[in-house]
Design a protein around this motif. Structure first.
Motif, short mmCIF file in Angstrom:
data_model
loop_
_atom_site.label_atom_id
_atom_site.label_comp_id
_atom_site.label_asym_id
_atom_site.label_seq_id
_atom_site.Cartn_x
_atom_site.Cartn_y
_atom_site.Cartn_z
N ASN A 186 0.50 -1.33 0.10
CA ASN A 186 -0.27 0.45 0.01
C ASN A 186 1.07 1.07 -0.04
O ASN A 186 1.91 1.08 0.77
CB ASN A 186 -1.10 0.32 1.75
CG ASN A 186 -1.75 -0.93 0.85
OD1 ASN A 186 -2.73 -1.15 0.50
ND2 ASN A 186 -1.95 -1.78 2.24
N LEU A 239 -1.62 4.88 11.48
CA LEU A 239 -2.06 3.88 9.13
C LEU A 239 -0.92 3.27 9.31
O LEU A 239 -1.60 1.91 8.65
CB LEU A 239 -1.90 5.64 8.47
CG LEU A 239 -2.67 4.93 7.10
CD1 LEU A 239 -4.47 3.94 6.59
CD2 LEU A 239 -2.94 6.19 5.98
N THR A 251 -6.52 -5.04 2.97
CA THR A 251 -6.68 -3.69 2.54
C THR A 251 -4.70 -3.66 1.60
O THR A 251 -3.52 -3.99 2.27
CB THR A 251 -6.21 -2.34 3.64
OG1 THR A 251 -7.89 -2.61 4.28
CG2 THR A 251 -6.00 -1.35 3.15
N ILE A 256 -3.46 5.63 -0.37
CA ILE A 256 -4.44 6.67 1.55
C ILE A 256 -3.85 7.54 1.36
O ILE A 256 -2.99 7.68 1.88
CB ILE A 256 -4.24 6.10 2.60
CG1 ILE A 256 -4.76 3.89 2.27
CG2 ILE A 256 -5.28 6.45 3.64
CD1 ILE A 256 -4.91 2.99 2.58
#
Length: 265
Positions: A186, A239, A251, A256
């Protein structure tokens, strides 16, 4: 910041972690129990002081590797070092980055090359060597620091914006390749955080735009945010902890924003 010891026994490698966001990421993961491999530039004595304090305060093992993010072979050695020191590599945070602000016709070639190499290519080289380790373990967490400039553009930052957009694309591809092996990838996309990198941009932006340094903060950095505040380190660390946790297992492949509402404009 308090944290559970949910990462006890895990190993985290964070590039560019001797200052700024990277150092705060290292502290946040160490507080959660992870053993840490630091990497980055700085005075040798200061780096050793940081390493020793982090180990003592968090009760974890902390190592340092001086790999130059311009050198692919050194990055490969760094990943191998993390694995050899701790027997595993659970978390890779690709955070290293530099910046240069200038209109494109005056942008120095050597600055373009260095920004692409450090902000984008170094992540590729680190992930390339970390992925086999994580696949063999059946679990891994890769987090790339991509910046809000991985999702939008700003003037005078051609190399940085190009590199960070590339980081978002790299994130998606790595997530696709790692998913069935329990490896997530991510990207965290902060707005402006008051790091040494951002502080150094203020006079450069003032010069490029012909405005005061105070106006750079008010009219450039924070103008499009709802909060009118810089993003805090703790918000980014929170986060990161989610993304590397078991709760974050589904995820993956996402970028993000943590930007005070900037991208909603």
């Amino acid at each position: 910041m308090s944290a559970s010891r949910s990462l006890d026994g895990q190993t985290a490698l964070i590039t560019g972690s001797t200052s700024g966001i990277g150092l705060q990421f290292a502290k946040g993961l160490a507080e959660s129990g992870a053993n840490i491999v630091l990497n980055g530039l700085g005075d040798e004595a200061e780096i050793e002081k940081t390493r020793a304090e982090l180990a003592s305060e968090c009760g974890v093992e902390v190592r340092y590797h001086p790999a130059n993010m311009l050198e692919p072979d050194e990055i490969a050695y760094m990943v191998a070092f993390a694995k050899s020191e701790f027997g595993r590599l659970d978390i890779l945070v690709c955070n290293a980055g530099i910046q240069h602000v200038e209109k494109i016709e005056d942008f120095p070639k050597e600055k373009w090359d260095a920004i692409i190499a450090i902000n984008l290519s170094s992540a590729f080289h680190a992930i390339k060597h970390a992925m086999p380790v994580m696949k063999a373990q059946g679990r891994g967490r890769i987090v790339n620091l991509a910046s809000v400039h991985g999702l939008i553009s700003s003037p005078f930052k051609s190399a940085y914006v190009a590199a960070k957009h590339g980081m978002v694309g790299l994130t998606k591809t790595v997530a696709q390749e790692g998913g069935e092996f329990g490896v997530t990838c991510n990207a965290i996309c902060p707005g402006y955080v008051k790091t040494p990198l951002v502080e150094a941009q203020i006079p450069d932006q003032a010069k490029s735009r012909g405005i005061s340094e105070e106006e750079v903060v008010e009219k450039v950095f924070l103008a499009d945010t709802f909060t009118k505040k810089f993003t805090d380190y703790d918000q980014l660390v929170g986060l990161l902890r989610y993304l590397v946790s078991d709760a974050g297992a589904s995820t993956t492949g996402v970028a993000i924003p943590v930007d005070g509402g900037w991208l909603t404009h």
